[in-house]
Design a protein around this motif. Sequence first.
Motif, mmCIF file in Angstrom:
data_model
loop_
_atom_site.group_PDB
_atom_site.id
_atom_site.type_symbol
_atom_site.label_atom_id
_atom_site.label_comp_id
_atom_site.label_asym_id
_atom_site.label_seq_id
_atom_site.Cartn_x
_atom_site.Cartn_y
_atom_site.Cartn_z
ATOM 1 N N ILE A 217 0.850 -1.184 0.000
ATOM 2 C CA ILE A 217 0.000 0.000 0.000
ATOM 3 C C ILE A 217 0.887 1.235 0.000
ATOM 4 C CG2 ILE A 217 -1.693 1.310 1.363
ATOM 5 C CD1 ILE A 217 -2.544 -1.444 2.525
ATOM 6 N N LEU A 218 0.550 2.224 -0.813
ATOM 7 C CA LEU A 218 1.362 3.440 -0.900
ATOM 8 C C LEU A 218 0.927 4.513 0.098
ATOM 9 C CD1 LEU A 218 1.707 3.769 -4.779
ATOM 10 C CD2 LEU A 218 3.243 2.622 -3.158
ATOM 11 N N ASN A 219 -0.292 4.404 0.629
ATOM 12 C CA ASN A 219 -0.772 5.403 1.583
ATOM 13 C C ASN A 219 0.037 5.333 2.877
ATOM 14 O OD1 ASN A 219 -2.942 4.297 -0.211
ATOM 15 N ND2 ASN A 219 -4.062 6.064 0.600
ATOM 16 N N PRO A 220 0.656 6.432 3.281
ATOM 17 C CA PRO A 220 1.512 6.397 4.478
ATOM 18 C C PRO A 220 0.753 6.063 5.765
ATOM 19 C CG PRO A 220 1.224 8.651 3.700
ATOM 20 C CD PRO A 220 0.681 7.761 2.633
ATOM 21 N N GLU A 221 -0.551 6.394 5.825
ATOM 22 C CA GLU A 221 -1.321 6.112 7.045
ATOM 23 C C GLU A 221 -1.827 4.679 7.117
ATOM 24 O OE1 GLU A 221 -4.507 7.207 4.050
ATOM 25 O OE2 GLU A 221 -2.402 7.660 4.426
ATOM 26 N N GLY A 222 -1.664 3.909 6.032
ATOM 27 C CA GLY A 222 -2.113 2.522 6.031
ATOM 28 C C GLY A 222 -3.612 2.393 5.890
ATOM 29 N N LEU A 223 -4.156 1.278 6.351
ATOM 30 C CA LEU A 223 -5.576 0.972 6.187
ATOM 31 C C LEU A 223 -6.394 1.401 7.403
ATOM 32 C CD1 LEU A 223 -5.304 -2.638 4.694
ATOM 33 C CD2 LEU A 223 -5.776 -0.514 3.453
ATOM 34 N N ARG A 224 -7.669 1.664 7.163
ATOM 35 C CA ARG A 224 -8.594 1.992 8.251
ATOM 36 C C ARG A 224 -9.150 0.730 8.903
ATOM 37 N NH1 ARG A 224 -11.939 6.962 5.319
ATOM 38 N NH2 ARG A 224 -10.204 8.460 5.378
ATOM 39 N N TYR A 225 -9.255 -0.337 8.118
ATOM 40 C CA TYR A 225 -9.650 -1.667 8.607
ATOM 41 C C TYR A 225 -8.697 -2.663 7.950
ATOM 42 C CZ TYR A 225 -14.237 0.802 8.767
ATOM 43 O OH TYR A 225 -15.261 1.710 8.938
ATOM 44 N N ASP A 226 -8.400 -3.769 8.608
ATOM 45 C CA ASP A 226 -7.535 -4.788 8.002
ATOM 46 C C ASP A 226 -8.114 -5.284 6.680
ATOM 47 O OD1 ASP A 226 -5.768 -4.581 10.083
ATOM 48 O OD2 ASP A 226 -6.539 -6.333 11.164
ATOM 49 N N ASP A 227 -9.446 -5.356 6.629
ATOM 50 C CA ASP A 227 -10.128 -5.836 5.422
ATOM 51 C C ASP A 227 -10.903 -4.703 4.744
ATOM 52 O OD1 ASP A 227 -11.945 -5.536 7.462
ATOM 53 O OD2 ASP A 227 -12.758 -7.570 7.358
ATOM 54 N N GLU A 228 -10.279 -3.550 4.660
ATOM 55 C CA GLU A 228 -10.941 -2.365 4.101
ATOM 56 C C GLU A 228 -11.415 -2.588 2.665
ATOM 57 O OE1 GLU A 228 -10.184 2.479 3.687
ATOM 58 O OE2 GLU A 228 -8.689 1.214 4.664
ATOM 59 N N PHE A 229 -10.716 -3.427 1.913
ATOM 60 C CA PHE A 229 -11.038 -3.637 0.503
ATOM 61 C C PHE A 229 -12.414 -4.265 0.331
ATOM 62 C CE2 PHE A 229 -6.477 -3.947 1.257
ATOM 63 C CZ PHE A 229 -6.021 -2.902 0.465
ATOM 64 N N VAL A 230 -12.686 -5.343 1.044
ATOM 65 C CA VAL A 230 -13.986 -5.999 0.892
ATOM 66 C C VAL A 230 -15.096 -5.162 1.522
ATOM 67 C CG1 VAL A 230 -13.868 -7.440 2.994
ATOM 68 C CG2 VAL A 230 -15.201 -8.208 1.009
ATOM 69 N N ARG A 231 -14.772 -4.433 2.573
ATOM 70 C CA ARG A 231 -15.791 -3.563 3.173
ATOM 71 C C ARG A 231 -16.213 -2.465 2.191
ATOM 72 N NH1 ARG A 231 -15.338 -3.150 9.627
ATOM 73 N NH2 ARG A 231 -13.914 -4.876 10.046
ATOM 74 N N HIS A 232 -15.240 -1.958 1.411
ATOM 75 C CA HIS A 232 -15.620 -0.943 0.428
ATOM 76 C C HIS A 232 -16.508 -1.542 -0.656
ATOM 77 C CE1 HIS A 232 -15.546 2.801 -1.740
ATOM 78 N NE2 HIS A 232 -15.434 2.069 -2.846
ATOM 79 N N LYS A 233 -16.287 -2.792 -1.001
ATOM 80 C CA LYS A 233 -17.144 -3.440 -1.991
ATOM 81 C C LYS A 233 -18.587 -3.518 -1.495
ATOM 82 C CE LYS A 233 -14.366 -4.451 -5.447
ATOM 83 N NZ LYS A 233 -14.625 -3.931 -6.802
ATOM 84 N N ILE A 234 -18.762 -3.731 -0.188
ATOM 85 C CA ILE A 234 -20.116 -3.709 0.377
ATOM 86 C C ILE A 234 -20.691 -2.306 0.302
ATOM 87 C CG2 ILE A 234 -21.435 -3.967 2.536
ATOM 88 C CD1 ILE A 234 -19.686 -6.358 3.212
ATOM 89 N N LEU A 235 -19.874 -1.299 0.602
ATOM 90 C CA LEU A 235 -20.312 0.094 0.490
ATOM 91 C C LEU A 235 -20.830 0.368 -0.922
ATOM 92 C CD1 LEU A 235 -18.341 3.166 1.850
ATOM 93 C CD2 LEU A 235 -19.409 3.239 -0.397
ATOM 94 N N ASP A 236 -20.066 -0.050 -1.921
ATOM 95 C CA ASP A 236 -20.478 0.141 -3.314
ATOM 96 C C ASP A 236 -21.783 -0.599 -3.610
ATOM 97 O OD1 ASP A 236 -18.440 1.802 -4.158
ATOM 98 O OD2 ASP A 236 -17.233 0.194 -5.041
ATOM 99 N N ALA A 237 -21.870 -1.839 -3.146
ATOM 100 C CA ALA A 237 -23.055 -2.653 -3.440
ATOM 101 C C ALA A 237 -24.313 -2.020 -2.860
ATOM 102 C CB ALA A 237 -22.872 -4.070 -2.890
ATOM 103 N N ILE A 238 -24.218 -1.472 -1.658
ATOM 104 C CA ILE A 238 -25.380 -0.820 -1.047
ATOM 105 C C ILE A 238 -25.814 0.370 -1.900
ATOM 106 C CG2 ILE A 238 -26.151 0.509 0.974
ATOM 107 C CD1 ILE A 238 -24.351 -1.363 2.671
ATOM 108 N N GLY A 239 -24.842 1.144 -2.391
ATOM 109 C CA GLY A 239 -25.176 2.257 -3.277
ATOM 110 C C GLY A 239 -25.806 1.790 -4.577
ATOM 111 N N ASP A 240 -25.242 0.754 -5.169
ATOM 112 C CA ASP A 240 -25.777 0.240 -6.434
ATOM 113 C C ASP A 240 -27.198 -0.308 -6.282
ATOM 114 O OD1 ASP A 240 -23.454 0.897 -7.775
ATOM 115 O OD2 ASP A 240 -22.606 -1.133 -7.680
#
Length: 294
Positions: A217-240
Amino acid sequence: MYQTTIKKSVELVGIGLHKGSPVKLRLEPLEAESGIVFYRSDVDVSIPLVPENVVDTKMATVIGKDGYVISTIEHLLSAVYAYGIDNLRVVVDADEVPVMDGSSASYCMLLDEAEVVELDKPKRIMRIKKEIEIKEGDKYVKLSPAKDLSYDFTIKFPHPVIQEQAYVLKFTKQSYKEEISRARTFGFLHEVQYLRSKGLALGGSLENAVVLDEKKILNPEGLRYDDEFVRHKILDAIGDMSLIGMNFIGNYEAFAGSHDLNHKLTLELLKDPENYEVIELVGEELRELEKAYA
Protein backbone atom coordinates in the motif's frame (compact mmCIF):
# COMPACT_ATOMS: atom_id res chain seq x y z
CA MET A 1 -43.33 3.62 9.40
CA TYR A 2 -43.35 6.62 7.09
CA GLN A 3 -41.38 7.85 4.09
CA THR A 4 -38.49 10.16 4.88
CA THR A 5 -36.58 13.12 3.53
CA ILE A 6 -34.14 15.57 5.11
CA LYS A 7 -35.11 18.45 7.40
CA LYS A 8 -32.97 21.09 5.72
CA SER A 9 -30.76 21.62 2.70
CA VAL A 10 -27.02 21.02 3.14
CA GLU A 11 -24.06 21.33 0.81
CA LEU A 12 -20.38 20.66 0.37
CA VAL A 13 -17.63 21.10 -2.20
CA GLY A 14 -15.21 18.36 -3.17
CA ILE A 15 -13.00 17.20 -6.02
CA GLY A 16 -14.41 15.13 -8.86
CA LEU A 17 -12.50 11.87 -9.24
CA HIS A 18 -12.15 11.93 -13.03
CA LYS A 19 -11.94 15.60 -13.97
CA GLY A 20 -10.03 16.67 -10.85
CA SER A 21 -12.12 19.88 -10.66
CA PRO A 22 -14.13 21.19 -7.68
CA VAL A 23 -17.78 20.08 -7.63
CA LYS A 24 -20.47 21.71 -5.52
CA LEU A 25 -23.08 19.29 -4.19
CA ARG A 26 -26.31 20.25 -2.45
CA LEU A 27 -28.92 17.95 -0.87
CA GLU A 28 -32.47 19.27 -0.72
CA PRO A 29 -35.69 17.92 0.85
CA LEU A 30 -38.40 16.51 -1.40
CA GLU A 31 -42.02 15.66 -0.62
CA ALA A 32 -43.37 12.12 -0.35
CA GLU A 33 -43.54 9.94 -3.50
CA SER A 34 -40.76 11.97 -5.18
CA GLY A 35 -37.98 9.40 -4.92
CA ILE A 36 -34.31 10.29 -5.37
CA VAL A 37 -33.75 12.85 -8.13
CA PHE A 38 -30.38 14.14 -9.35
CA TYR A 39 -30.19 17.60 -10.89
CA ARG A 40 -27.33 19.11 -12.89
CA SER A 41 -27.56 22.83 -12.24
CA ASP A 42 -24.96 23.64 -14.92
CA VAL A 43 -27.18 22.31 -17.72
CA ASP A 44 -30.65 22.39 -16.07
CA VAL A 45 -31.31 18.65 -16.40
CA SER A 46 -33.05 16.40 -13.84
CA ILE A 47 -32.22 12.68 -13.80
CA PRO A 48 -34.47 10.48 -11.62
CA LEU A 49 -32.72 7.57 -9.95
CA VAL A 50 -34.24 4.63 -11.84
CA PRO A 51 -32.51 1.62 -13.45
CA GLU A 52 -33.36 2.70 -17.01
CA ASN A 53 -31.32 5.89 -16.50
CA VAL A 54 -28.10 3.93 -15.85
CA VAL A 55 -25.86 4.53 -18.87
CA ASP A 56 -22.48 3.13 -17.76
CA THR A 57 -21.18 0.72 -15.10
CA LYS A 58 -17.59 0.05 -16.18
CA MET A 59 -15.76 2.01 -13.47
CA ALA A 60 -18.61 3.54 -11.49
CA THR A 61 -22.39 3.74 -11.63
CA VAL A 62 -23.30 6.50 -14.08
CA ILE A 63 -26.80 7.82 -14.77
CA GLY A 64 -27.79 9.98 -17.70
CA LYS A 65 -30.58 11.66 -19.63
CA ASP A 66 -30.74 13.64 -22.88
CA GLY A 67 -27.01 13.13 -23.40
CA TYR A 68 -26.01 14.49 -19.96
CA VAL A 69 -24.53 12.24 -17.26
CA ILE A 70 -23.68 12.19 -13.57
CA SER A 71 -20.90 9.79 -12.61
CA THR A 72 -19.65 8.12 -9.43
CA ILE A 73 -22.98 8.31 -7.59
CA GLU A 74 -22.61 5.10 -5.58
CA HIS A 75 -20.80 6.41 -2.46
CA LEU A 76 -23.37 9.13 -1.85
CA LEU A 77 -26.24 6.73 -2.57
CA SER A 78 -24.75 4.17 -0.21
CA ALA A 79 -25.10 6.65 2.67
CA VAL A 80 -28.56 7.83 1.54
CA TYR A 81 -29.77 4.22 1.33
CA ALA A 82 -28.23 3.30 4.68
CA TYR A 83 -30.08 6.20 6.28
CA GLY A 84 -33.37 4.94 4.83
CA ILE A 85 -34.04 8.17 2.92
CA ASP A 86 -36.82 7.84 0.35
CA ASN A 87 -37.10 11.33 -1.13
CA LEU A 88 -34.16 13.61 -1.91
CA ARG A 89 -32.91 16.05 -4.52
CA VAL A 90 -29.20 15.88 -5.27
CA VAL A 91 -27.91 19.00 -7.01
CA VAL A 92 -24.44 19.04 -8.62
CA ASP A 93 -22.86 21.65 -10.88
CA ALA A 94 -20.79 19.16 -12.90
CA ASP A 95 -20.95 15.66 -14.41
CA GLU A 96 -19.78 13.77 -11.32
CA VAL A 97 -20.36 13.56 -7.58
CA PRO A 98 -17.41 14.65 -5.40
CA VAL A 99 -15.25 11.70 -4.35
CA MET A 100 -14.44 13.23 -0.91
CA ASP A 101 -12.06 10.82 0.89
CA GLY A 102 -13.09 7.81 -1.23
CA SER A 103 -15.58 6.51 1.34
CA SER A 104 -19.12 7.55 2.33
CA ALA A 105 -18.17 8.95 5.75
CA SER A 106 -18.42 12.58 4.58
CA TYR A 107 -21.90 11.94 3.25
CA CYS A 108 -22.96 10.32 6.53
CA MET A 109 -21.82 13.47 8.34
CA LEU A 110 -23.69 15.62 5.83
CA LEU A 111 -26.90 13.62 6.38
CA ASP A 112 -26.47 13.85 10.14
CA GLU A 113 -26.31 17.62 9.70
CA ALA A 114 -29.38 17.61 7.43
CA GLU A 115 -31.40 15.38 9.82
CA VAL A 116 -33.78 12.70 8.57
CA VAL A 117 -37.48 13.52 9.03
CA GLU A 118 -40.68 11.59 8.39
CA LEU A 119 -43.32 12.58 5.84
CA ASP A 120 -47.03 11.81 5.74
CA LYS A 121 -47.02 8.75 3.45
CA PRO A 122 -46.35 5.13 4.47
CA LYS A 123 -42.87 3.79 3.70
CA ARG A 124 -42.75 1.00 1.14
CA ILE A 125 -40.28 -1.85 1.51
CA MET A 126 -39.42 -4.53 -1.03
CA ARG A 127 -39.37 -8.08 0.27
CA ILE A 128 -37.32 -10.49 -1.88
CA LYS A 129 -39.45 -13.59 -2.61
CA LYS A 130 -37.26 -15.61 -4.98
CA GLU A 131 -33.55 -16.19 -5.42
CA ILE A 132 -32.13 -14.12 -8.27
CA GLU A 133 -28.55 -14.59 -9.45
CA ILE A 134 -26.34 -13.00 -12.11
CA LYS A 135 -23.27 -15.08 -12.90
CA GLU A 136 -20.35 -14.37 -15.24
CA GLY A 137 -17.59 -16.97 -15.06
CA ASP A 138 -16.79 -17.49 -11.39
CA LYS A 139 -18.15 -14.03 -10.48
CA TYR A 140 -21.70 -13.70 -9.21
CA VAL A 141 -24.15 -11.48 -7.34
CA LYS A 142 -27.28 -12.88 -5.78
CA LEU A 143 -30.40 -11.88 -3.86
CA SER A 144 -32.34 -14.35 -1.76
CA PRO A 145 -35.27 -14.23 0.68
CA ALA A 146 -34.47 -13.49 4.34
CA LYS A 147 -36.14 -12.01 7.40
CA ASP A 148 -33.74 -9.09 7.59
CA LEU A 149 -31.11 -7.36 5.44
CA SER A 150 -27.52 -8.56 5.11
CA TYR A 151 -24.62 -8.14 2.68
CA ASP A 152 -22.23 -11.08 2.27
CA PHE A 153 -19.28 -10.24 0.02
CA THR A 154 -16.09 -12.09 -0.96
CA ILE A 155 -13.24 -10.76 -3.09
CA LYS A 156 -10.07 -12.39 -4.37
CA PHE A 157 -7.10 -10.50 -5.83
CA PRO A 158 -3.64 -11.87 -6.68
CA HIS A 159 -2.01 -9.21 -4.53
CA PRO A 160 -0.12 -9.93 -1.29
CA VAL A 161 -2.00 -7.26 0.68
CA ILE A 162 -5.52 -8.23 -0.47
CA GLN A 163 -5.63 -11.93 -1.43
CA GLU A 164 -9.04 -13.34 -0.39
CA GLN A 165 -11.27 -11.32 1.95
CA ALA A 166 -14.85 -11.93 3.07
CA TYR A 167 -17.21 -9.85 5.17
CA VAL A 168 -20.83 -10.14 6.27
CA LEU A 169 -22.73 -7.01 7.27
CA LYS A 170 -25.88 -7.58 9.30
CA PHE A 171 -27.41 -4.31 8.31
CA THR A 172 -28.42 -1.53 10.63
CA LYS A 173 -27.73 2.16 10.11
CA GLN A 174 -25.35 2.03 13.08
CA SER A 175 -23.46 -1.04 11.85
CA TYR A 176 -23.12 0.61 8.44
CA LYS A 177 -21.63 3.77 9.95
CA GLU A 178 -19.21 1.84 12.17
CA GLU A 179 -18.21 -1.05 9.91
CA ILE A 180 -18.60 0.16 6.32
CA SER A 181 -18.84 3.94 5.83
CA ARG A 182 -15.12 4.69 6.36
CA ALA A 183 -13.88 2.05 3.89
CA ARG A 184 -12.21 3.78 0.94
CA THR A 185 -12.18 2.94 -2.73
CA PHE A 186 -8.96 1.32 -3.91
CA GLY A 187 -6.93 0.96 -7.06
CA PHE A 188 -3.61 -0.17 -8.42
CA LEU A 189 -0.86 2.23 -9.44
CA HIS A 190 -0.57 0.86 -12.98
CA GLU A 191 -4.34 1.34 -13.45
CA VAL A 192 -4.18 4.93 -12.21
CA GLN A 193 -1.33 5.69 -14.61
CA TYR A 194 -3.29 4.18 -17.51
CA LEU A 195 -6.48 6.08 -16.63
CA ARG A 196 -4.63 9.37 -16.41
CA SER A 197 -3.17 8.76 -19.85
CA LYS A 198 -6.80 8.62 -21.03
CA GLY A 199 -7.73 11.85 -19.22
CA LEU A 200 -9.47 10.03 -16.36
CA ALA A 201 -8.83 9.75 -12.61
CA LEU A 202 -7.27 13.21 -12.69
CA GLY A 203 -8.63 13.89 -9.19
CA GLY A 204 -7.48 10.57 -7.76
CA SER A 205 -4.83 10.70 -5.05
CA LEU A 206 -3.72 9.14 -1.79
CA GLU A 207 -6.19 11.57 -0.17
CA ASN A 208 -9.21 9.80 -1.66
CA ALA A 209 -8.21 6.22 -2.41
CA VAL A 210 -6.12 3.33 -1.18
CA VAL A 211 -3.44 2.89 -3.86
CA LEU A 212 -1.29 -0.22 -4.22
CA ASP A 213 1.79 -0.95 -6.25
CA GLU A 214 2.76 -4.55 -7.01
CA LYS A 215 3.69 -5.37 -3.41
CA LYS A 216 2.37 -2.82 -0.91
CA ILE A 217 0.00 0.00 0.00
CA LEU A 218 1.36 3.44 -0.90
CA ASN A 219 -0.77 5.40 1.58
CA PRO A 220 1.51 6.40 4.48
CA GLU A 221 -1.32 6.11 7.05
CA GLY A 222 -2.11 2.52 6.03
CA LEU A 223 -5.58 0.97 6.19
CA ARG A 224 -8.59 1.99 8.25
CA TYR A 225 -9.65 -1.67 8.61
CA ASP A 226 -7.54 -4.79 8.00
CA ASP A 227 -10.13 -5.84 5.42
CA GLU A 228 -10.94 -2.37 4.10
CA PHE A 229 -11.04 -3.64 0.50
CA VAL A 230 -13.99 -6.00 0.89
CA ARG A 231 -15.79 -3.56 3.17
CA HIS A 232 -15.62 -0.94 0.43
CA LYS A 233 -17.14 -3.44 -1.99
CA ILE A 234 -20.12 -3.71 0.38
CA LEU A 235 -20.31 0.09 0.49
CA ASP A 236 -20.48 0.14 -3.31
CA ALA A 237 -23.05 -2.65 -3.44
CA ILE A 238 -25.38 -0.82 -1.05
CA GLY A 239 -25.18 2.26 -3.28
CA ASP A 240 -25.78 0.24 -6.43
CA MET A 241 -28.79 -1.57 -4.96
CA SER A 242 -30.45 1.78 -4.25
CA LEU A 243 -31.48 1.70 -7.92
CA ILE A 244 -34.25 -0.68 -6.80
CA GLY A 245 -36.01 2.48 -5.64
CA MET A 246 -36.67 1.51 -2.04
CA ASN A 247 -35.09 -0.32 0.88
CA PHE A 248 -35.43 -4.09 0.77
CA ILE A 249 -35.50 -7.11 3.03
CA GLY A 250 -33.35 -9.99 1.85
CA ASN A 251 -29.80 -11.29 1.61
CA TYR A 252 -27.32 -9.90 -0.90
CA GLU A 253 -24.38 -12.19 -1.65
CA ALA A 254 -21.47 -11.66 -4.03
CA PHE A 255 -18.18 -13.12 -5.15
CA ALA A 256 -16.08 -10.59 -7.07
CA GLY A 257 -19.18 -8.50 -7.68
CA SER A 258 -19.06 -5.23 -9.65
CA HIS A 259 -21.15 -2.18 -10.54
CA ASP A 260 -22.07 -3.91 -13.79
CA LEU A 261 -23.22 -7.13 -12.14
CA ASN A 262 -25.16 -5.18 -9.51
CA HIS A 263 -26.97 -3.23 -12.22
CA LYS A 264 -27.86 -6.44 -14.05
CA LEU A 265 -29.12 -7.86 -10.75
CA THR A 266 -31.49 -4.92 -10.17
CA LEU A 267 -32.82 -5.26 -13.73
CA GLU A 268 -33.33 -9.00 -13.33
CA LEU A 269 -35.11 -8.48 -9.99
CA LEU A 270 -37.47 -5.80 -11.27
CA LYS A 271 -38.41 -7.39 -14.59
CA ASP A 272 -40.61 -10.06 -12.93
CA PRO A 273 -43.08 -9.00 -10.19
CA GLU A 274 -43.03 -12.61 -8.94
CA ASN A 275 -39.48 -11.98 -7.63
CA TYR A 276 -40.62 -9.57 -4.92
CA GLU A 277 -43.48 -7.95 -3.11
CA VAL A 278 -43.81 -4.32 -2.06
CA ILE A 279 -45.16 -4.08 1.47
CA GLU A 280 -45.96 -1.64 4.22
CA LEU A 281 -44.68 -3.21 7.41
CA VAL A 282 -46.71 -3.77 10.55
CA GLY A 283 -46.15 -5.45 13.91
CA GLU A 284 -42.83 -7.06 14.80
CA GLU A 285 -41.28 -6.60 11.35
CA LEU A 286 -42.03 -2.89 11.56
CA ARG A 287 -40.40 -2.58 14.98
CA GLU A 288 -37.29 -4.42 13.80
CA LEU A 289 -36.94 -2.18 10.75
CA GLU A 290 -37.46 0.97 12.80
CA LYS A 291 -34.63 -0.17 15.05
CA ALA A 292 -32.41 -0.87 12.02
CA TYR A 293 -32.75 2.70 10.74
CA ALA A 294 -32.83 4.45 14.12
